[in-house]
Structures are given as structure tokens and as C-alpha cells.
Write a protein that holds these residues in place. Sequence first.
Motif, PDB file in Angstrom:
ATOM      1  N   GLN A 175     -36.110   6.263 -22.842  1.00 40.42           N
ATOM      2  CA  GLN A 175     -37.327   5.924 -22.105  1.00 40.42           C
ATOM      3  C   GLN A 175     -37.436   6.750 -20.824  1.00 40.42           C
ATOM      4  OE1 GLN A 175     -38.075   1.613 -21.781  1.00 40.42           O
ATOM      5  NE2 GLN A 175     -36.542   1.313 -23.381  1.00 40.42           N
ATOM      6  N   ASP A 176     -36.307   6.945 -20.140  1.00 42.37           N
ATOM      7  CA  ASP A 176     -36.315   7.783 -18.932  1.00 42.37           C
ATOM      8  C   ASP A 176     -36.654   9.228 -19.282  1.00 42.37           C
ATOM      9  OD1 ASP A 176     -35.705   5.729 -17.177  1.00 42.37           O
ATOM     10  OD2 ASP A 176     -33.550   6.028 -17.352  1.00 42.37           O
ATOM     11  N   MET A 177     -36.012   9.755 -20.300  1.00 40.37           N
ATOM     12  CA  MET A 177     -36.234  11.141 -20.706  1.00 40.37           C
ATOM     13  C   MET A 177     -37.692  11.364 -21.096  1.00 40.37           C
ATOM     14  SD  MET A 177     -34.580  14.131 -21.429  1.00 40.37           S
ATOM     15  CE  MET A 177     -32.908  13.828 -22.015  1.00 40.37           C
ATOM     16  N   SER A 178     -38.250  10.447 -21.869  1.00 38.53           N
ATOM     17  CA  SER A 178     -39.616  10.619 -22.354  1.00 38.53           C
ATOM     18  C   SER A 178     -40.636  10.551 -21.231  1.00 38.53           C
ATOM     19  CB  SER A 178     -39.937   9.561 -23.418  1.00 38.53           C
ATOM     20  OG  SER A 178     -39.927   8.262 -22.861  1.00 38.53           O
ATOM     21  N   HIS A 200     -39.968  11.771 -18.233  1.00 41.82           N
ATOM     22  CA  HIS A 200     -39.574  12.845 -17.322  1.00 41.82           C
ATOM     23  C   HIS A 200     -38.876  12.308 -16.074  1.00 41.82           C
ATOM     24  CE1 HIS A 200     -41.835  15.921 -19.597  1.00 41.82           C
ATOM     25  NE2 HIS A 200     -42.650  14.914 -19.849  1.00 41.82           N
ATOM     26  N   ARG A 201     -38.074  11.250 -16.265  1.00 42.56           N
ATOM     27  CA  ARG A 201     -37.255  10.719 -15.184  1.00 42.56           C
ATOM     28  C   ARG A 201     -35.802  11.115 -15.414  1.00 42.56           C
ATOM     29  NH1 ARG A 201     -40.246   5.453 -16.168  1.00 42.56           N
ATOM     30  NH2 ARG A 201     -38.423   4.887 -17.409  1.00 42.56           N
ATOM     31  N   PRO A 202     -35.003  11.260 -14.357  1.00 44.52           N
ATOM     32  CA  PRO A 202     -33.580  11.543 -14.539  1.00 44.52           C
ATOM     33  C   PRO A 202     -32.907  10.420 -15.332  1.00 44.52           C
ATOM     34  CG  PRO A 202     -34.227  11.840 -12.242  1.00 44.52           C
ATOM     35  CD  PRO A 202     -35.382  11.189 -12.931  1.00 44.52           C
ATOM     36  N   THR A 203     -31.949  10.777 -16.162  1.00 44.00           N
ATOM     37  CA  THR A 203     -31.226   9.773 -16.939  1.00 44.00           C
ATOM     38  C   THR A 203     -29.959   9.333 -16.198  1.00 44.00           C
ATOM     39  OG1 THR A 203     -29.777  11.302 -18.135  1.00 44.00           O
ATOM     40  CG2 THR A 203     -32.007  10.947 -19.033  1.00 44.00           C
ATOM     41  N   GLU A 204     -29.332   8.277 -16.729  1.00 40.33           N
ATOM     42  CA  GLU A 204     -28.100   7.742 -16.146  1.00 40.33           C
ATOM     43  C   GLU A 204     -26.850   8.271 -16.858  1.00 40.33           C
ATOM     44  OE1 GLU A 204     -28.911   3.423 -14.374  1.00 40.33           O
ATOM     45  OE2 GLU A 204     -29.539   3.557 -16.473  1.00 40.33           O
ATOM     46  N   VAL A 205     -26.967   9.403 -17.535  1.00 41.08           N
ATOM     47  CA  VAL A 205     -25.845   9.885 -18.340  1.00 41.08           C
ATOM     48  C   VAL A 205     -24.591  10.146 -17.504  1.00 41.08           C
ATOM     49  CG1 VAL A 205     -26.476  12.346 -18.211  1.00 41.08           C
ATOM     50  CG2 VAL A 205     -25.241  11.467 -20.219  1.00 41.08           C
ATOM     51  N   ASP A 206     -24.753  10.541 -16.233  1.00 39.30           N
ATOM     52  CA  ASP A 206     -23.580  10.775 -15.382  1.00 39.30           C
ATOM     53  C   ASP A 206     -22.812   9.488 -15.117  1.00 39.30           C
ATOM     54  OD1 ASP A 206     -23.924  13.514 -15.112  1.00 39.30           O
ATOM     55  OD2 ASP A 206     -25.215  13.312 -13.361  1.00 39.30           O
ATOM     56  N   ARG A 265     -22.772  14.820 -22.107  1.00 37.34           N
ATOM     57  CA  ARG A 265     -23.397  14.736 -20.787  1.00 37.34           C
ATOM     58  C   ARG A 265     -24.138  16.028 -20.476  1.00 37.34           C
ATOM     59  NH1 ARG A 265     -20.066  14.166 -15.140  1.00 37.34           N
ATOM     60  NH2 ARG A 265     -18.737  15.678 -16.199  1.00 37.34           N
ATOM     61  N   ASN A 266     -23.494  17.153 -20.722  1.00 42.39           N
ATOM     62  CA  ASN A 266     -24.133  18.438 -20.438  1.00 42.39           C
ATOM     63  C   ASN A 266     -25.325  18.702 -21.353  1.00 42.39           C
ATOM     64  OD1 ASN A 266     -22.450  19.182 -18.284  1.00 42.39           O
ATOM     65  ND2 ASN A 266     -20.861  19.912 -19.697  1.00 42.39           N
ATOM     66  N   LEU A 267     -25.254  18.250 -22.600  1.00 39.32           N
ATOM     67  CA  LEU A 267     -26.393  18.397 -23.506  1.00 39.32           C
ATOM     68  C   LEU A 267     -27.594  17.594 -23.014  1.00 39.32           C
ATOM     69  CD1 LEU A 267     -25.008  18.311 -27.166  1.00 39.32           C
ATOM     70  CD2 LEU A 267     -26.009  20.248 -25.944  1.00 39.32           C
ATOM     71  N   VAL A 268     -27.349  16.384 -22.525  1.00 37.77           N
ATOM     72  CA  VAL A 268     -28.453  15.567 -22.009  1.00 37.77           C
ATOM     73  C   VAL A 268     -29.076  16.248 -20.794  1.00 37.77           C
ATOM     74  CG1 VAL A 268     -29.056  13.385 -20.887  1.00 37.77           C
ATOM     75  CG2 VAL A 268     -27.605  13.382 -22.925  1.00 37.77           C
ATOM     76  N   CYS A 302     -24.842   4.933 -28.307  1.00 37.53           N
ATOM     77  CA  CYS A 302     -26.234   4.679 -28.725  1.00 37.53           C
ATOM     78  C   CYS A 302     -27.251   5.343 -27.805  1.00 37.53           C
ATOM     79  CB  CYS A 302     -26.488   3.178 -28.780  1.00 37.53           C
ATOM     80  SG  CYS A 302     -25.471   2.302 -29.983  1.00 37.53           S
ATOM     81  N   ASN A 303     -27.117   5.120 -26.494  1.00 35.13           N
ATOM     82  CA  ASN A 303     -28.104   5.676 -25.568  1.00 35.13           C
ATOM     83  C   ASN A 303     -28.158   7.191 -25.658  1.00 35.13           C
ATOM     84  OD1 ASN A 303     -28.407   3.030 -24.689  1.00 35.13           O
ATOM     85  ND2 ASN A 303     -28.613   3.631 -22.547  1.00 35.13           N
ATOM     86  N   THR A 304     -26.993   7.809 -25.608  1.00 32.36           N
ATOM     87  CA  THR A 304     -26.944   9.266 -25.522  1.00 32.36           C
ATOM     88  C   THR A 304     -27.415   9.930 -26.810  1.00 32.36           C
ATOM     89  OG1 THR A 304     -25.040   8.981 -24.061  1.00 32.36           O
ATOM     90  CG2 THR A 304     -25.510  11.198 -24.814  1.00 32.36           C
ATOM     91  N   LEU A 305     -26.911   9.476 -27.949  1.00 29.89           N
ATOM     92  CA  LEU A 305     -27.258  10.129 -29.205  1.00 29.89           C
ATOM     93  C   LEU A 305     -28.713   9.840 -29.607  1.00 29.89           C
ATOM     94  CD1 LEU A 305     -23.939   9.610 -31.203  1.00 29.89           C
ATOM     95  CD2 LEU A 305     -24.789  11.720 -30.159  1.00 29.89           C
ATOM     96  N   CYS A 306     -29.182   8.610 -29.393  1.00 24.59           N
ATOM     97  CA  CYS A 306     -30.590   8.317 -29.697  1.00 24.59           C
ATOM     98  C   CYS A 306     -31.516   9.143 -28.804  1.00 24.59           C
ATOM     99  CB  CYS A 306     -30.871   6.833 -29.503  1.00 24.59           C
ATOM    100  SG  CYS A 306     -30.177   5.771 -30.792  1.00 24.59           S
ATOM    101  N   THR A 307     -31.125   9.332 -27.558  1.00 23.15           N
ATOM    102  CA  THR A 307     -31.942  10.106 -26.635  1.00 23.15           C
ATOM    103  C   THR A 307     -32.000  11.572 -27.041  1.00 23.15           C
ATOM    104  OG1 THR A 307     -31.471   8.613 -24.799  1.00 23.15           O
ATOM    105  CG2 THR A 307     -32.183  10.843 -24.227  1.00 23.15           C
ATOM    106  N   MET A 308     -30.848  12.120 -27.419  1.00 29.65           N
ATOM    107  CA  MET A 308     -30.802  13.531 -27.785  1.00 29.65           C
ATOM    108  C   MET A 308     -31.731  13.847 -28.957  1.00 29.65           C
ATOM    109  SD  MET A 308     -29.021  15.362 -25.804  1.00 29.65           S
ATOM    110  CE  MET A 308     -29.252  16.753 -26.882  1.00 29.65           C
ATOM    111  N   PHE A 309     -31.893  12.894 -29.865  1.00 31.74           N
ATOM    112  CA  PHE A 309     -32.673  13.171 -31.073  1.00 31.74           C
ATOM    113  C   PHE A 309     -33.963  12.361 -31.144  1.00 31.74           C
ATOM    114  CE2 PHE A 309     -28.323  14.402 -31.916  1.00 31.74           C
ATOM    115  CZ  PHE A 309     -28.496  15.695 -32.385  1.00 31.74           C
TER     116      PHE A 309
END
Length: 324
Positions: free
Chosen positions: A267-270, A272-278, A302-305, A197-204
Motif C-alpha cells: 500500500q505504501d509503495m503503490s 509512492h510512500r517510503p516503505t518500512e523495509v528497513d 531490502r535492497n530490491l525494495v 509476506c509484506n516484502t515478497l507481495c510488494t515486490m510482485f
Amino acid sequence: MKYAVLGAGAMGLRYGVLLQEAGFEVDFVDIWDKQIETIKQQNGVFVSRDGENKHLVPINITSPEDYMGSPDVWIVFVKQMQLADALNRAEHLFTKEQYVVAPMNGMGHIEKLDKYFEKDKVISGTAMIATVLNGPGDVDFMGPSGAGSMKLVNQNETPDEVTKQIANDFTKANLNPEITTNFQGTLMAKVILNSVCNTLCTMFGIKMGEFIQAPTTEALSKQLINEAFDVCERAGIKLLNTRQQEWETIKFAATKSMPLHYPSMYQDMSKHRPTEVDYINGYIYELGKKYNYEATTHDYLRNLVHLAEFTNDFDPETLTAEVE
């Protein structure tokens, strides 16, 4: 019991404010100077629920260096990449008698907490509670009162009387806790959900309720779920759900409990904060590598994020390469 929240962001504020409103003494400790300054200037934090009924709630907030309290329990909601610094700054405040509760996203926090707290007093867990930090000193609780749920799990998998008291206190605060006794399985269940959920919602840039309506969502989700379960099986981690149950949990979260929610990674991406994807997809991939398994979809996402993070902050004027 007295509580102190380390990390007064969206979730830290929600937990602390709800406990305070339930009658418990709560202090807030943060490492973001702007958050501390704003809340002090306002004489509290502005709290809304689903964007409505915005009101000021007085709270006591300080930096780790200025905090003088001695809580029975620390509640930790610091971003994974900031946790080591926050714990180091607060080290002088920790005692061998204190418990710590850390229902954080991702994995990587337990090893850091173990450096400062006795292992039999480390409680982690999961939080299915949607909250948005609109800006410094301004938080929005998503969903009606009592919405959301959480799991608490002791690192030693043996709930003691203090753990039960914490669960009782959290129940009074409408956080709906459930105590489990499968440490790794409990934490990984939420990591897997977030990896979808986090990763795919963030990407789009979409809400969870929008994500679940796409015709490709089930296939994408099950591909990620299957890889994550393959990793956990090789690592000897017994998960709380089956593969199908994990998919049903994602569907329920996206359609019933949090359809209007943008996940914390977005919320982090929007902002301009680093995300927790790692610490989510990346953790699954790195764990798989230890057992000679390549969770390639998780690594790809992960690399796409990270690419999205780069382009989100990209300044064309910094481009120095010549184009022939």
C-alpha cells in the motif's frame, strides 16, 4: 478508560473506530494535515468493510499541537520512519501515568517510546488485522466483523491490572487480543512474517492469497524464515513458534485470514510512500551482523525494495548522464 490514537491511518482508524463503537471515549491525533482536514470537512471518516456498506463515522481528530485531551492510554500506529517526529510533536501531551500500546509493524519503535513513557507502562504487540486506507478520510476494514487477532506484551513482561483492562476493552471492540509474556519473541514473530509476506507481495504487486499459490513460495519463505531464526538464536531471542510453525502461520494468514489483502508495504509503495523495509528485513539483517551472521537474503530483498521505490518514483527527465 479513555483512549487516544496517535497515527490515524488505516490501523489507527480501525482500532479507534472499533473502540468507539464499543462504547469507549476515543480521540484521534495525526500528523498528516490532509487526513485531518478531510475528516473535519466530512464531519467524520468513511468506513467500509470489504468495499461495501460505506458509511460516515463521526470522530474527533486534531494535530498534536491542537489536541487538548488527556487520555489514559495512547494507541500508536505511526509508520516507523515518522514515529520520532510524531512523538516529538506530541511530547507535551504525555504524562508519567499514561500507558502506551504500540502494535506496529517492524522494529525500532520501542527505543523511541521509552524516551517519553515509563518502561513499565509500554505495551507493544502484533496485529494480524487487515485494513486499507483508500485515501484521506476513507478506510476499508478487511474481513468480517471480528476478523483478525492481536497479541499484547508488556515491555517488562509482567502484565498488570491496567494491561488486563486494556485487553478486556480490546476484546469488547472485537480486536481479539491475547496477552503474552515474551517481549522480544512476540515482536520478532510478526517481523519474520512481515519479512516474508509484506516484502515478497510488494515486490510482485500481489495479494497474499495469490502469493501463497506460487510453486516457489514455500522455498522462498523457508529460506527467509531460516535466516531470521538463525539470527534470533544467535541474539538469544526465544521465538513463540518453531520454524515449521512460522511457515504454517504464514500459510494460514495467506489462505484463511487475509487472502484478499495487499500488505501495508505494498500500500505504501503503490501510493509512492517510503516503505518500512528497513525496520523489517533490514532489522533482521542488522541484528544478525551484531552476532557475526549475514542474513544475506533479507539484505538482498531490502535492497530490491529500495530499488523498486526508486524506479516507482523515477522521472526520466531528471537523467543527466550522457549515454555514449
